[in-house]
Design an enzyme around this catalytic site. Structure first.
Site, short mmCIF file in Angstrom:
data_model
loop_
_atom_site.label_atom_id
_atom_site.label_comp_id
_atom_site.label_asym_id
_atom_site.label_seq_id
_atom_site.Cartn_x
_atom_site.Cartn_y
_atom_site.Cartn_z
N SER A 105 4.85 4.62 7.51
CA SER A 105 5.39 5.55 8.49
C SER A 105 5.24 5.00 9.92
O SER A 105 5.86 4.00 10.23
CB SER A 105 4.70 6.91 8.28
N ASP A 127 13.67 11.61 1.75
CA ASP A 127 12.76 11.71 2.90
C ASP A 127 13.42 12.53 4.02
O ASP A 127 14.46 12.14 4.54
CB ASP A 127 12.46 10.28 3.40
N HIS A 132 8.67 11.59 1.98
CA HIS A 132 7.96 10.73 2.92
C HIS A 132 6.60 10.26 2.39
O HIS A 132 6.03 9.32 2.91
CB HIS A 132 7.77 11.49 4.25
C1 MLT Z 1 6.92 7.71 13.98
O1 MLT Z 1 6.67 8.42 14.92
O2 MLT Z 1 6.63 6.52 13.91
C2 MLT Z 1 7.64 8.37 12.87
O3 MLT Z 1 8.12 9.61 13.31
C3 MLT Z 1 6.82 8.50 11.65
C4 MLT Z 1 5.57 9.27 11.91
O4 MLT Z 1 5.55 10.50 11.85
O5 MLT Z 1 4.56 8.67 12.18
#
Ligand code: MLT
Length: 209
Positions: free
Chosen positions: A110, A160, A191
């Site tokens: 992520s 996702d 996710h």
């Molecule tokens: C990010 O901010 O990199 C993406 O939205 C994924 C997350 O929630 O970390």
């Protein structure tokens, strides 16, 4: 506490004696710490070294690797600075712990996958390969880097809610046009990471170890 190399982190040397064993750079998701992915790292490559930093940006107390303006909308200026900082940390850690910088393979989830993608696009020398779990397009650089078949695995979920199929394809295309050897593995879920992600990544990693 941020240590002398610039990031609070865990380093574990490789357990294999032979030279050339890779170092996995573990990059956690939003709200994670340097401890989060240690077990994942062991599952992916039990003999590899591990370098696991904690993101330095805090969003309502949750560590991240760069700032965002809202979900999926990134602060690009901050992302560029944080990407450079992380690349410098990898180089400093390689010198300090005596591992080969070209044998660093990122495994990010992520937000961690997104900064790994940014390293591939802005500091191509920083990584020898990358596993991106649930990755987005972090940014589009003004000029694409020149990779020489750097192996990249994107393992994303078809359902996702944060990353569309279209976005995954745009990321794969951007990296391919930069010369990376990209494999996309589609998971049926959303996710969250699943055992299929880990099995797929382990298989993908095997020939690189
Ligand atoms: C990010 O901010 O990199 C993406 O939205 C994924 C997350 O929630 O970390």
């Amino acid at each position: 506490m941020i240590d002398q190399l610039g990031f609070q982190h865990v380093y574990q040397p490789p357990t294999a004696e032979r030279s050339g064993t890779p170092t996995l750079l573990l990059l956690h998701g939003t709200g994670g710490t340097e401890m989060d992915l240690l077990q994942l790292g062991r599952m992916l490559a039990p003999e590899a070294g591990v370098l696991s930093p904690r993101g330095k940006v805090l969003e309502r107390g949750m560590p991240r690797f760069f700032r965002r303006l809202s979900e999926g909308v990134f602060d690009e200026e901050d992302l560029k600075v944080r990407t450079a900082e992380l690349a410098d940390f990898i180089a400093a850690a390689a010198a300090h712990y005596q591992f080969e910088p070209r044998r660093v393979i990122a495994a990010g989830f992520s937000n961690g996958a997104n900064i790994a993608g940014s390293l591939l696009l802005l500091r191509p020398e920083a990584l020898g390969g990358a596993i991106l779990f649930r990755a987005m397009v972090p940014l589009v650089p003004p000029a694409l880097p020149h990779h020489h078949d750097t192996p990249v695995l994107i393992s994303n979920g078809r359902q996702d809610p944060m990353v569309s199929v279209d976005e995954t394809e745009r990321l794969a295309d951007l990296l391919r046009r930069s010369g990376a050897a990209v494999t996309v593995e589609w998971q049926s879920g959303g996710h969250e990471l699943t055992p299929q992600d880990i099995n797929g990544a382990r298989r993908w990693l095997e020939p690189l170890i």
